[in-house]
Scaffold this active site. Structure first.
Site, PDB file in Angstrom:
ATOM      1  N   SER A 139      -3.038 -10.145  -3.590  1.00 44.15           N
ATOM      2  CA  SER A 139      -3.440 -11.186  -4.479  1.00 44.15           C
ATOM      3  C   SER A 139      -2.309 -12.507  -4.534  1.00 44.15           C
ATOM      4  O   SER A 139      -2.068 -12.940  -5.929  1.00 44.15           O
ATOM      5  CB  SER A 139      -4.506 -11.393  -5.681  1.00 44.15           C
ATOM      6  OG  SER A 139      -3.694  -9.728  -6.736  1.00 44.15           O
TER       7      SER A 139
ATOM      8  N   HIS B  67       6.624  -0.735  -1.836  1.00 46.78           N
ATOM      9  CA  HIS B  67       5.700   0.803  -2.966  1.00 46.78           C
ATOM     10  C   HIS B  67       5.787   2.794  -3.360  1.00 46.78           C
ATOM     11  O   HIS B  67       5.814   2.888  -3.406  1.00 46.78           O
ATOM     12  CB  HIS B  67       4.906   0.079  -3.834  1.00 46.78           C
ATOM     13  CG  HIS B  67       4.885  -0.893  -4.352  1.00 46.78           C
ATOM     14  ND1 HIS B  67       3.657  -2.259  -4.882  1.00 46.78           N
ATOM     15  CD2 HIS B  67       6.109  -2.071  -4.728  1.00 46.78           C
ATOM     16  CE1 HIS B  67       3.547  -3.123  -5.521  1.00 46.78           C
ATOM     17  NE2 HIS B  67       5.289  -2.836  -4.976  1.00 46.78           N
TER      18      HIS B  67
ATOM     19  N   CYS C  59      14.978  22.634  -6.465  1.00 49.48           N
ATOM     20  CA  CYS C  59      16.484  23.092  -7.234  1.00 49.48           C
ATOM     21  C   CYS C  59      15.967  23.697  -8.457  1.00 49.48           C
ATOM     22  O   CYS C  59      16.434  24.668  -9.109  1.00 49.48           O
ATOM     23  CB  CYS C  59      16.502  22.003  -8.132  1.00 49.48           C
ATOM     24  SG  CYS C  59      15.516  20.676  -9.169  1.00 49.48           S
TER      25      CYS C  59
ATOM     26  N   ASN D 112       1.007  -0.849  -0.086  1.00 44.89           N
ATOM     27  CA  ASN D 112       0.325  -0.443  -0.253  1.00 44.89           C
ATOM     28  C   ASN D 112       0.953   1.310  -0.459  1.00 44.89           C
ATOM     29  O   ASN D 112       2.141   0.931   0.569  1.00 44.89           O
ATOM     30  CB  ASN D 112      -0.920  -0.228   0.986  1.00 44.89           C
ATOM     31  CG  ASN D 112      -1.947  -1.246   1.478  1.00 44.89           C
ATOM     32  OD1 ASN D 112      -1.732  -1.550  -0.024  1.00 44.89           O
ATOM     33  ND2 ASN D 112      -2.577  -1.545   2.570  1.00 44.89           N
ATOM     34  N   VAL D 113       0.047   2.350  -0.678  1.00 43.38           N
ATOM     35  CA  VAL D 113       1.236   3.184  -1.110  1.00 43.38           C
ATOM     36  C   VAL D 113       0.026   4.778  -0.059  1.00 43.38           C
ATOM     37  O   VAL D 113       0.878   5.529  -0.209  1.00 43.38           O
ATOM     38  CB  VAL D 113       1.148   3.919  -2.152  1.00 43.38           C
ATOM     39  CG1 VAL D 113       2.000   2.956  -3.118  1.00 43.38           C
ATOM     40  CG2 VAL D 113       0.502   4.390  -2.933  1.00 43.38           C
ATOM     41  N   ASP D 114      -0.368   4.553   1.247  1.00 40.06           N
ATOM     42  CA  ASP D 114      -1.307   4.964   1.779  1.00 40.06           C
ATOM     43  C   ASP D 114      -1.469   5.528   2.977  1.00 40.06           C
ATOM     44  O   ASP D 114      -1.473   6.545   3.527  1.00 40.06           O
ATOM     45  CB  ASP D 114      -2.728   4.874   1.533  1.00 40.06           C
ATOM     46  CG  ASP D 114      -3.139   3.360   2.112  1.00 40.06           C
ATOM     47  OD1 ASP D 114      -2.240   3.012   3.043  1.00 40.06           O
ATOM     48  OD2 ASP D 114      -4.268   2.446   1.982  1.00 40.06           O
TER      49      ASP D 114
ATOM     50  N   GLY E  90      -4.464 -10.072   2.733  1.00 40.90           N
ATOM     51  CA  GLY E  90      -5.482  -8.982   1.466  1.00 40.90           C
ATOM     52  C   GLY E  90      -4.467  -9.205   0.028  1.00 40.90           C
ATOM     53  O   GLY E  90      -4.469  -7.484   0.075  1.00 40.90           O
TER      54      GLY E  90
ATOM     55  N   CYS F 141      16.845  16.468  -8.624  1.00 40.82           N
ATOM     56  CA  CYS F 141      17.455  17.048  -7.417  1.00 40.82           C
ATOM     57  C   CYS F 141      17.939  16.216  -6.392  1.00 40.82           C
ATOM     58  O   CYS F 141      18.871  15.596  -5.835  1.00 40.82           O
ATOM     59  CB  CYS F 141      17.619  17.965  -6.870  1.00 40.82           C
ATOM     60  SG  CYS F 141      16.130  18.184  -5.926  1.00 40.82           S
TER      61      CYS F 141
HETATM   62 ZN   LIG Z   1      14.122  19.257  -7.537  1.00 40.07          ZN
END
Ligand SMILES: [Zn+2]
Length: 261
Positions: free
Chosen positions: A200, A98, A160, A81-83, A198, A109
């Site tokens: 697959s 992930h 940057c 999960n990315v939450d 959870g 940068c």
């Molecule tokens: Zn930058």
């Protein structure tokens, strides 16, 4: 290795129960970096969907996992999960395989900045940008007509000044940073058991840990609604929704040796 759940947390499943249910073709790293229109579309949709992502709260499953960790029954959580909700639920040790949607990286940068800060900058750059949210995608982006995409003005790195910004998540076509994968393998190899929650296990990104555990003789237990691509390696498979299983499991287990998750 918890996957994701739509209803309880309010965030659409990253991949869906079947592994194929999604409205849009997922953004690839190649399209994002090489196609300015694809990048503009991503940020326009993502900008509209961000409030939903930012407002999501941990569910009973996240809290149960954190409870198992605090009880000493689970050591490390590896999540696809990315939450950021495992951390929000109080999980003390989480490897976010992930990446996280609430952080933004500059591809020039390398500086990491907060998504909230980017959200503020995008609002300022697009003061009259209004679009109706029709549906939310796993990455937090939404359906949007082309005309509105073209009117959207993405911003570059605020540090940057010119670098291309990208959410600090692993896109399709992109590899997980090797050090992060190594930490996951180390956690799996030190574990007495691997519990998959959870997922697959459709993509090798997560499945490889199940394969490694099985090769080392480490028992694998899988709790998932529907079959998974790791079932052939599992000692135990439980076909059930996490929301029903996890809180009960957390309530019923007592003291014991740590499990690696
Ligand atoms: Zn930058």
């Amino acid at each position: 290795m918890p996957g994701s759940g739509r209803t309880p947390a309010g965030i659409p499943d990253y991949r869906g129960p079947s592994g194929v249910a999604r409205r849009h073709t997922p953004m690839t790293f190649q399209a994002f970096t090489r196609d300015p229109l694809a990048r503009r579309r991503y940020w326009a949709r993502s900008h509209l969907g961000w409030r939903l992502i930012a407002g999501a709260a941990p569910n009973a499953g996240h809290r149960a996992v954190a409870g198992l960790q605090h009880a000493g029954l689970v050591d490390t959580v590896i999540t696809q999960n990315v939450d950021g909700l495992h951390g929000a639920a109080g999980s003390p040790s989480v490897i976010e395989l992930h990446g996280r949607l609430d952080e933004v990286t500059c591809l020039d940068c390398g500086n990491l900045t907060s998504r909230e800060e980017l959200h503020r900058r995008l609002r300022e750059a697009n003061p009259e940008f209004v679009a109706r949210v029709a549906a939310v995608n796993p990455d937090g982006d939404v359906d949007l007509p082309d005309g509105q995409v073209e009117a959207f003005r993405p911003v570059d790195c605020g540090i940057c000044g010119t670098g291309m910004l990208k959410p600090d998540v692993v896109f399709f076509g992109e590899t997980v940073p090797p050090q992060r994968v190594a930490r996951c393998f180390a956690a799996v190899e030190q574990a007495r058991a691997l519990l998959v929650l959870g997922s697959s296990l459709t993509v090798m990104s997560g499945r490889r840990f199940v394969i490694r555990a099985a090769k080392r003789g480490i028992p694998v237990a899988i709790v998932n609604q529907g079959p998974t691509r790791g079932d052939g390696h599992a000692t135990v498979c439980v076909d059930a929704p996490l929301g029903a299983v996890l809180p009960q499991l957390a309530a019923r287990v007592g003291a014991g040796a740590p499990l690696g998750v």
